[in-house]
Design a protein around this motif. Structure first.
Motif, PDB file in Angstrom:
ATOM      1  N   VAL A 166       3.783  -7.134  -5.146  1.00  0.00           N
ATOM      2  CA  VAL A 166       4.272  -7.266  -3.767  1.00  0.00           C
ATOM      3  C   VAL A 166       3.131  -7.696  -2.843  1.00  0.00           C
ATOM      4  O   VAL A 166       3.320  -8.518  -1.946  1.00  0.00           O
ATOM      5  CB  VAL A 166       4.900  -5.946  -3.286  1.00  0.00           C
ATOM      6  CG1 VAL A 166       5.251  -6.017  -1.800  1.00  0.00           C
ATOM      7  CG2 VAL A 166       6.159  -5.627  -4.095  1.00  0.00           C
ATOM      8  N   GLY A 167       1.944  -7.157  -3.081  1.00  0.00           N
ATOM      9  CA  GLY A 167       0.785  -7.544  -2.271  1.00  0.00           C
ATOM     10  C   GLY A 167       0.432  -9.012  -2.428  1.00  0.00           C
ATOM     11  O   GLY A 167       0.070  -9.674  -1.449  1.00  0.00           O
ATOM     12  N   VAL A 168       0.550  -9.537  -3.645  1.00  0.00           N
ATOM     13  CA  VAL A 168       0.284 -10.963  -3.869  1.00  0.00           C
ATOM     14  C   VAL A 168       1.319 -11.815  -3.130  1.00  0.00           C
ATOM     15  O   VAL A 168       0.991 -12.873  -2.575  1.00  0.00           O
ATOM     16  CB  VAL A 168       0.278 -11.291  -5.372  1.00  0.00           C
ATOM     17  CG1 VAL A 168       0.185 -12.802  -5.591  1.00  0.00           C
ATOM     18  CG2 VAL A 168      -0.890 -10.601  -6.062  1.00  0.00           C
ATOM     19  N   ALA A 220       9.398 -11.810  -7.685  1.00  0.00           N
ATOM     20  CA  ALA A 220      10.465 -11.689  -8.683  1.00  0.00           C
ATOM     21  C   ALA A 220      10.055 -10.703  -9.775  1.00  0.00           C
ATOM     22  O   ALA A 220      10.856  -9.858 -10.210  1.00  0.00           O
ATOM     23  CB  ALA A 220      10.784 -13.053  -9.284  1.00  0.00           C
ATOM     24  N   ALA A 221       8.795 -10.794 -10.207  1.00  0.00           N
ATOM     25  CA  ALA A 221       8.299  -9.875 -11.230  1.00  0.00           C
ATOM     26  C   ALA A 221       8.305  -8.437 -10.722  1.00  0.00           C
ATOM     27  O   ALA A 221       8.606  -7.500 -11.476  1.00  0.00           O
ATOM     28  CB  ALA A 221       6.891 -10.275 -11.656  1.00  0.00           C
ATOM     29  N   ALA A 222       7.986  -8.244  -9.444  1.00  0.00           N
ATOM     30  CA  ALA A 222       8.003  -6.898  -8.861  1.00  0.00           C
ATOM     31  C   ALA A 222       9.399  -6.283  -8.943  1.00  0.00           C
ATOM     32  O   ALA A 222       9.544  -5.079  -9.194  1.00  0.00           O
ATOM     33  CB  ALA A 222       7.531  -6.948  -7.410  1.00  0.00           C
ATOM     34  N   CYS A 223      10.419  -7.108  -8.734  1.00  0.00           N
ATOM     35  CA  CYS A 223      11.802  -6.615  -8.844  1.00  0.00           C
ATOM     36  C   CYS A 223      12.060  -6.064 -10.241  1.00  0.00           C
ATOM     37  O   CYS A 223      12.669  -4.996 -10.400  1.00  0.00           O
ATOM     38  CB  CYS A 223      12.788  -7.739  -8.539  1.00  0.00           C
ATOM     39  SG  CYS A 223      12.820  -8.299  -6.821  1.00  0.00           S
ATOM     40  N   ARG A 270       1.074   0.808 -10.633  1.00  0.00           N
ATOM     41  CA  ARG A 270      -0.024  -0.135 -10.401  1.00  0.00           C
ATOM     42  C   ARG A 270       0.487  -1.555 -10.185  1.00  0.00           C
ATOM     43  O   ARG A 270       0.092  -2.234  -9.246  1.00  0.00           O
ATOM     44  CB  ARG A 270      -0.995  -0.108 -11.588  1.00  0.00           C
ATOM     45  CG  ARG A 270      -2.115  -1.138 -11.476  1.00  0.00           C
ATOM     46  CD  ARG A 270      -3.099  -1.021 -12.621  1.00  0.00           C
ATOM     47  NE  ARG A 270      -3.765   0.279 -12.626  1.00  0.00           N
ATOM     48  CZ  ARG A 270      -4.651   0.658 -13.553  1.00  0.00           C
ATOM     49  NH1 ARG A 270      -4.939  -0.171 -14.553  1.00  0.00           N
ATOM     50  NH2 ARG A 270      -5.221   1.842 -13.483  1.00  0.00           N
ATOM     51  N   TRP A 271       1.398  -2.001 -11.062  1.00  0.00           N
ATOM     52  CA  TRP A 271       1.789  -3.405 -11.039  1.00  0.00           C
ATOM     53  C   TRP A 271       2.734  -3.756  -9.903  1.00  0.00           C
ATOM     54  O   TRP A 271       2.599  -4.821  -9.286  1.00  0.00           O
ATOM     55  CB  TRP A 271       2.409  -3.796 -12.381  1.00  0.00           C
ATOM     56  CG  TRP A 271       1.373  -4.060 -13.424  1.00  0.00           C
ATOM     57  CD1 TRP A 271       1.024  -3.267 -14.476  1.00  0.00           C
ATOM     58  CD2 TRP A 271       0.502  -5.192 -13.484  1.00  0.00           C
ATOM     59  NE1 TRP A 271       0.012  -3.831 -15.198  1.00  0.00           N
ATOM     60  CE2 TRP A 271      -0.327  -5.020 -14.611  1.00  0.00           C
ATOM     61  CE3 TRP A 271       0.353  -6.338 -12.701  1.00  0.00           C
ATOM     62  CZ2 TRP A 271      -1.297  -5.953 -14.969  1.00  0.00           C
ATOM     63  CZ3 TRP A 271      -0.602  -7.268 -13.060  1.00  0.00           C
ATOM     64  CH2 TRP A 271      -1.411  -7.075 -14.182  1.00  0.00           C
ATOM     65  N   ALA A 272       3.698  -2.919  -9.605  1.00  0.00           N
ATOM     66  CA  ALA A 272       4.662  -3.248  -8.554  1.00  0.00           C
ATOM     67  C   ALA A 272       3.982  -3.454  -7.198  1.00  0.00           C
ATOM     68  O   ALA A 272       4.210  -4.481  -6.541  1.00  0.00           O
ATOM     69  CB  ALA A 272       5.746  -2.177  -8.461  1.00  0.00           C
ATOM     70  N   ALA A 332       0.840  -1.207   0.000  1.00  0.00           N
ATOM     71  CA  ALA A 332       0.000   0.000   0.000  1.00  0.00           C
ATOM     72  C   ALA A 332       0.871   1.251   0.000  1.00  0.00           C
ATOM     73  O   ALA A 332       0.553   2.248  -0.663  1.00  0.00           O
ATOM     74  CB  ALA A 332      -0.921  -0.012   1.220  1.00  0.00           C
ATOM     75  N   GLY A 333       1.986   1.206   0.731  1.00  0.00           N
ATOM     76  CA  GLY A 333       2.908   2.335   0.726  1.00  0.00           C
ATOM     77  C   GLY A 333       3.562   2.537  -0.625  1.00  0.00           C
ATOM     78  O   GLY A 333       3.747   3.673  -1.080  1.00  0.00           O
ATOM     79  N   LEU A 334       3.902   1.442  -1.292  1.00  0.00           N
ATOM     80  CA  LEU A 334       4.483   1.536  -2.632  1.00  0.00           C
ATOM     81  C   LEU A 334       3.491   2.162  -3.614  1.00  0.00           C
ATOM     82  O   LEU A 334       3.880   2.956  -4.477  1.00  0.00           O
ATOM     83  CB  LEU A 334       4.887   0.141  -3.128  1.00  0.00           C
ATOM     84  CG  LEU A 334       6.089  -0.521  -2.456  1.00  0.00           C
ATOM     85  CD1 LEU A 334       6.250  -1.949  -2.960  1.00  0.00           C
ATOM     86  CD2 LEU A 334       7.361   0.274  -2.736  1.00  0.00           C
ATOM     87  N   ARG A 335       2.242   1.810  -3.466  1.00  0.00           N
ATOM     88  CA  ARG A 335       1.205   2.359  -4.342  1.00  0.00           C
ATOM     89  C   ARG A 335       1.169   3.879  -4.231  1.00  0.00           C
ATOM     90  O   ARG A 335       1.092   4.591  -5.238  1.00  0.00           O
ATOM     91  CB  ARG A 335      -0.153   1.762  -3.966  1.00  0.00           C
ATOM     92  CG  ARG A 335      -1.335   2.338  -4.711  1.00  0.00           C
ATOM     93  CD  ARG A 335      -1.302   1.997  -6.170  1.00  0.00           C
ATOM     94  NE  ARG A 335      -2.529   2.404  -6.834  1.00  0.00           N
ATOM     95  CZ  ARG A 335      -2.702   2.401  -8.149  1.00  0.00           C
ATOM     96  NH1 ARG A 335      -1.735   1.999  -8.945  1.00  0.00           N
ATOM     97  NH2 ARG A 335      -3.848   2.775  -8.668  1.00  0.00           N
TER      98      ARG A 335
END
Length: 219
Positions: free
Chosen positions: A96-98, A147-150, A90-92, A77-80
């Protein structure tokens, strides 16, 4: 005064949420390592940390999963807030939330006892139960998303001209993905398990540093 307060409150909330991202990894790794080094029969070279959720003291690792998961979801939520607007806003956070949600799933569905742990468990892979299968499934989805978030964050960092950060994010994502593939292959070799530990530590460190950097920017 009113305008100043209206501006300060969202930033303070954002920094609080990102602070959860700073602390989530150190908390999880410290609690897991403390158990790994003290639980009877646990071997870092043979047993994934998920095995710690079994046995009389398994509740400690289960709680560790849940606390770290909630902190990770708060960090998302903070990243958002911190990344909006811009690439990956939106995606990162969603990815991370998932990952955080996957940790809650891993707590609800513990891994099966195997390879002599907890103490008294027969050697070998053991019986695969529905809980163990779901543990691998939800954990796998979470790991792939992290990994995708990275890579998503790396793309944003590269576009902003932060080449060092972008490289660091890509290396972390690659290491984490590779370590998961190694452990999921079921090879059971000591190097795959130790590489998985390295991947976990690396990705938690990455989340802490990214959250800290964004928190400082918000200040």
């Amino acid at each position: 005064m009113t305008l100043q307060l209206a501006h300060t409150r969202p930033v303070s909330t954002q920094r609080l949420l990102l602070g959860c991202g700073v602390l989530a990894g150190p908390f999880y790794v410290t609690v897991a390592l403390a158990q790994a080094l003290t639980r009877e029969g646990f071997d870092l070279a043979r047993h994934p940390w998920s095995f710690l959720a079994n046995g009389e003291l398994g509740w400690i690792q289960t709680a560790n999963f849940v606390v770290a998961a909630l902190a990770t979801i708060a960090a998302a939520a903070g990243l958002r807030r911190a990344l909006t607007p811009g690439r990956g806003a939106r995606w990162a956070p969603a990815l991370v939330g998932v990952f955080g949600a996957g940790m809650i799933g891993a707590a609800v569905f513990p891994a099966d006892p195997a390879m002599g742990f907890p103490a008294g468990t027969p050697e070998g892979p053991g019986v695969v139960t529905l809980s163990g299968t779901l543990h691998m499934a939800v954990g796998g989805v979470g790991f792939l998303c992290m990994a995708a978030a990275c890579y998503v964050i790396a793309s944003r960092q590269a576009r902003q001209g932060h080449g060092g950060w972008a490289l660091y994010s890509r290396v972390t994502g690659t290491l984490f993905l590779g370590s998961f593939v190694g452990i999921a292959s079921g090879a059971g070799a000591a190097w795959t398990n130790l590489m998985f530990v390295a991947g976990i530590v690396a990705v938690w460190t990455w989340l802490s540093l990214v959250s800290l950097s964004l928190s400082r920017d918000a200040a």
